[in-house]
Write an enzyme that holds these catalytic residues in place. Structure first.
Site, mmCIF file in Angstrom:
data_model
loop_
_atom_site.group_PDB
_atom_site.id
_atom_site.type_symbol
_atom_site.label_atom_id
_atom_site.label_comp_id
_atom_site.label_asym_id
_atom_site.label_seq_id
_atom_site.Cartn_x
_atom_site.Cartn_y
_atom_site.Cartn_z
ATOM 1 N N LYS A 1 7.484 11.018 0.077
ATOM 2 C CA LYS A 1 6.984 10.468 1.587
ATOM 3 C C LYS A 1 8.221 9.735 2.123
ATOM 4 O O LYS A 1 8.233 9.737 3.486
ATOM 5 C CB LYS A 1 5.918 9.446 1.322
ATOM 6 C CG LYS A 1 5.604 8.485 2.267
ATOM 7 C CD LYS A 1 4.985 7.277 1.897
ATOM 8 C CE LYS A 1 5.905 6.398 1.031
ATOM 9 N NZ LYS A 1 5.610 4.732 1.015
ATOM 10 N N LYS B 1 15.012 0.307 5.130
ATOM 11 C CA LYS B 1 14.553 0.761 3.653
ATOM 12 C C LYS B 1 14.686 2.159 3.640
ATOM 13 O O LYS B 1 14.893 2.590 2.511
ATOM 14 C CB LYS B 1 13.059 0.149 3.688
ATOM 15 C CG LYS B 1 12.233 0.626 2.755
ATOM 16 C CD LYS B 1 12.689 0.394 1.049
ATOM 17 C CE LYS B 1 11.870 1.070 -0.003
ATOM 18 N NZ LYS B 1 12.561 0.894 -1.140
ATOM 19 N N THR C 1 6.170 0.588 2.016
ATOM 20 C CA THR C 1 7.210 1.512 3.058
ATOM 21 C C THR C 1 6.526 2.278 3.843
ATOM 22 O O THR C 1 5.774 3.375 3.287
ATOM 23 C CB THR C 1 8.113 2.186 1.736
ATOM 24 O OG1 THR C 1 8.630 1.356 1.034
ATOM 25 C CG2 THR C 1 9.212 3.070 2.737
ATOM 26 N N LEU D 1 1.002 -1.535 -0.017
ATOM 27 C CA LEU D 1 -0.225 0.103 -0.022
ATOM 28 C C LEU D 1 0.839 1.127 -0.054
ATOM 29 O O LEU D 1 1.823 1.075 0.477
ATOM 30 C CB LEU D 1 -1.000 -0.139 1.161
ATOM 31 C CG LEU D 1 -1.806 -1.170 1.203
ATOM 32 C CD1 LEU D 1 -2.354 -1.556 2.775
ATOM 33 C CD2 LEU D 1 -3.205 -0.947 0.108
ATOM 34 N N PRO D 2 0.314 2.504 -0.522
ATOM 35 C CA PRO D 2 1.190 3.568 -0.517
ATOM 36 C C PRO D 2 2.115 4.086 0.624
ATOM 37 O O PRO D 2 2.919 4.266 0.639
ATOM 38 C CB PRO D 2 0.154 4.910 -0.796
ATOM 39 C CG PRO D 2 -0.899 3.962 -1.739
ATOM 40 C CD PRO D 2 -1.080 2.539 -0.927
HETATM 41 P P1 NAD Z 1 0.723 2.481 -5.978
HETATM 42 O O1 NAD Z 1 0.245 3.782 -5.895
HETATM 43 O O2 NAD Z 1 1.208 2.379 -7.488
HETATM 44 O O3 NAD Z 1 -0.187 1.267 -5.663
HETATM 45 C C1 NAD Z 1 -0.632 1.152 -4.348
HETATM 46 C C2 NAD Z 1 -2.227 0.544 -4.468
HETATM 47 O O4 NAD Z 1 -2.655 0.464 -3.392
HETATM 48 C C3 NAD Z 1 -2.990 1.183 -5.583
HETATM 49 O O5 NAD Z 1 -3.371 0.390 -6.357
HETATM 50 C C4 NAD Z 1 -4.080 1.646 -4.684
HETATM 51 O O6 NAD Z 1 -5.351 1.437 -5.173
HETATM 52 C C5 NAD Z 1 -4.273 0.620 -3.554
HETATM 53 N N1 NAD Z 1 -4.851 1.062 -2.412
HETATM 54 C C6 NAD Z 1 -4.582 2.201 -1.392
HETATM 55 N N2 NAD Z 1 -5.477 2.288 -0.322
HETATM 56 C C7 NAD Z 1 -5.878 0.835 -0.613
HETATM 57 C C8 NAD Z 1 -6.939 0.297 0.291
HETATM 58 N N3 NAD Z 1 -7.759 0.989 1.503
HETATM 59 N N4 NAD Z 1 -7.385 -1.189 0.030
HETATM 60 C C9 NAD Z 1 -6.570 -1.786 -1.132
HETATM 61 N N5 NAD Z 1 -5.863 -1.012 -2.242
HETATM 62 C C10 NAD Z 1 -5.728 -0.002 -1.739
HETATM 63 O O7 NAD Z 1 2.296 2.641 -5.341
HETATM 64 P P2 NAD Z 1 3.368 1.448 -5.726
HETATM 65 O O8 NAD Z 1 4.444 2.117 -6.535
HETATM 66 O O9 NAD Z 1 2.994 0.186 -5.760
HETATM 67 O O10 NAD Z 1 4.077 1.514 -4.137
HETATM 68 C C11 NAD Z 1 3.435 0.691 -2.970
HETATM 69 C C12 NAD Z 1 4.558 0.985 -1.944
HETATM 70 O O11 NAD Z 1 5.644 0.163 -2.321
HETATM 71 C C13 NAD Z 1 4.846 2.225 -1.349
HETATM 72 O O12 NAD Z 1 4.699 2.244 0.037
HETATM 73 C C14 NAD Z 1 6.121 2.390 -1.926
HETATM 74 O O13 NAD Z 1 6.730 3.524 -1.100
HETATM 75 C C15 NAD Z 1 6.845 1.198 -2.186
HETATM 76 N N6 NAD Z 1 7.995 0.863 -3.049
HETATM 77 C C16 NAD Z 1 7.632 1.816 -4.318
HETATM 78 C C17 NAD Z 1 8.732 1.330 -5.248
HETATM 79 C C18 NAD Z 1 8.361 1.726 -6.592
HETATM 80 O O14 NAD Z 1 9.340 1.596 -7.677
HETATM 81 N N7 NAD Z 1 7.155 1.856 -7.255
HETATM 82 C C19 NAD Z 1 9.678 0.635 -4.939
HETATM 83 C C20 NAD Z 1 9.948 0.167 -3.707
HETATM 84 C C21 NAD Z 1 8.750 0.453 -2.870
#
Ligand code: NAD
Length: 301
Positions: free
Chosen positions: A246, A171, A96, A66-67
């Site tokens: 964030k 992380k 994260t 999740l975000p």
């Molecule tokens: P994203 O915004 O693409 O995906 C998050 C998903 O969570 C979305 O599809 C959203 O609809 C869903 N969501 C939000 N609230 C929800 C709820 N209450 N119930 C169900 N689903 C819900 O984000 P991301 O890029 O996939 O990143 C996710 C996490 O991973 C973050 O914490 C980010 O910091 C971490 N991260 C991202 C990357 C990257 O390269 N994108 C790399 C490492 C870590």
């Protein structure tokens, strides 16, 4: 595979991670608030749940991606996972988030008889798609061992950082360094181009010299230098600027409470904040190159 997995949060990272579990033959039930994200998984054979309760009720292992803090608290604590998961389920949060929040949620989970680890990842969307992520785990070593076969279907390197919350702490240190490296790489490339160099040639030279780093070699911020990176597709589909902002906020919180000086981390946070406020929050974090270019032009004007 006999284990039943629930996967919640199917965005840029969670989507391809869940797909790898499907491909590995796990029985998977998924949930996301965005219907488009769910569709890709049902097309690959996963079952879609109408809500969190439906996703987790029969699952042996529950993974969330999740975000940020508020989403994790909502999904676990507010009538979600902890209220509906089956007894003894193993909970794995790969989002994260703040280490204190991770510890609080894990403590609430343990009070209800669940096992929980924090398992944030590194490796970006390409690593998520290729199944080569690095998992950085906090929690009991025995719980990590229970999750390991599943994590190995999504990642290549799995580290045990320490007790609950330690995965998040490690992380965040990594991502503060990544932000600094991305800005530094953008600055060096912009300087070289304005000095008449070809960005591809300069990238190749620095990749074999002492300035080499992941942002330069794997995730180059200059459009056209590398294929299959966000810079070469309009800075879409990667790690959003707002997510990096964030993470830098989380780093500043840790620095503040531990009374530690992070001058470059603080400056990186300020630059990402300015970039987000200029309307680029949804672009991949490598688009910070645009801010570097604009600042250099403003200075020379
Ligand atoms: P994203 O915004 O693409 O995906 C998050 C998903 O969570 C979305 O599809 C959203 O609809 C869903 N969501 C939000 N609230 C929800 C709820 N209450 N119930 C169900 N689903 C819900 O984000 P991301 O890029 O996939 O990143 C996710 C996490 O991973 C973050 O914490 C980010 O910091 C971490 N991260 C991202 C990357 C990257 O390269 N994108 C790399 C490492 C870590």
């Amino acid at each position: 595979m006999t284990e039943h997995i629930a996967f919640i949060g199917l965005g840029n990272m969670g989507g391809p991670m869940a797909l790898n579990l499907c491909k590995a033959g796990y029985k998977l039930t998924v949930f996301d608030v965005m219907p488009d994200a769910v569709k890709k998984l049902t097309e690959a054979g996963a079952a879609a749940a109408a809500d969190i309760a439906g996703a987790v009720k029969d699952a042996d292992i529950i993974i969330t991606m999740l975000p940020g803090n508020d989403h994790v608290k909502k999904v676990y604590l507010e009538g979600g996972v902890l209220a509906h998961a089956k007894a003894g389920a193993l909970l794995v949060d790969s989002s994260t988030i703040n280490a204190d929040v991770a510890r609080d949620v894990a403590a609430a989970a343990q009070q209800k008889g669940f096992r929980m680890i924090d398992a944030p990842v590194s490796g970006g969307t390409a690593g998520a798609a290729a199944g080569t992520l690095t998992f950085i785990v906090g929690g009991d070593a025995a719980d990590l061992e229970s999750a390991r076969p599943l994590l190995e279907k999504m990642g290549k390197n799995i580290f045990h950082a320490g007790a609950s919350g330690a995965g998040q702490m490690a992380k965040i240190c990594n991502n503060m360094l990544l932000a600094i490296l991305m800005i530094g790489t953008s600055e060096a490339l912009n300087l070289g181009i304005r000095g008449g160099l070809d960005p591809k040639v300069l990238s190749e030279i620095m990749s074999k010299s002492s300035g080499r780093n992941w942002a330069l070699e794997v995730y180059n911020p200059m459009p056209g230098v590398m294929e299959n990176v966000p810079a070469s597709r309009g800075y879409t589909g990667g790690f959003g600027t707002d997510l990096m902002l964030k993470d830098l906020g989380l780093a500043m919180e840790i620095a503040g409470s531990a009374d530690v000086s992070t001058p470059l981390g603080t400056h990186a946070r300020d630059l990402y904040k300015a970039h987000s406020e200029a309307g680029h929050g949804k672009l991949d974090f490598s688009s910070i190159l645009k801010l570097v270019e604009a600042q250099a032009l403003a200075k020379s004007a």
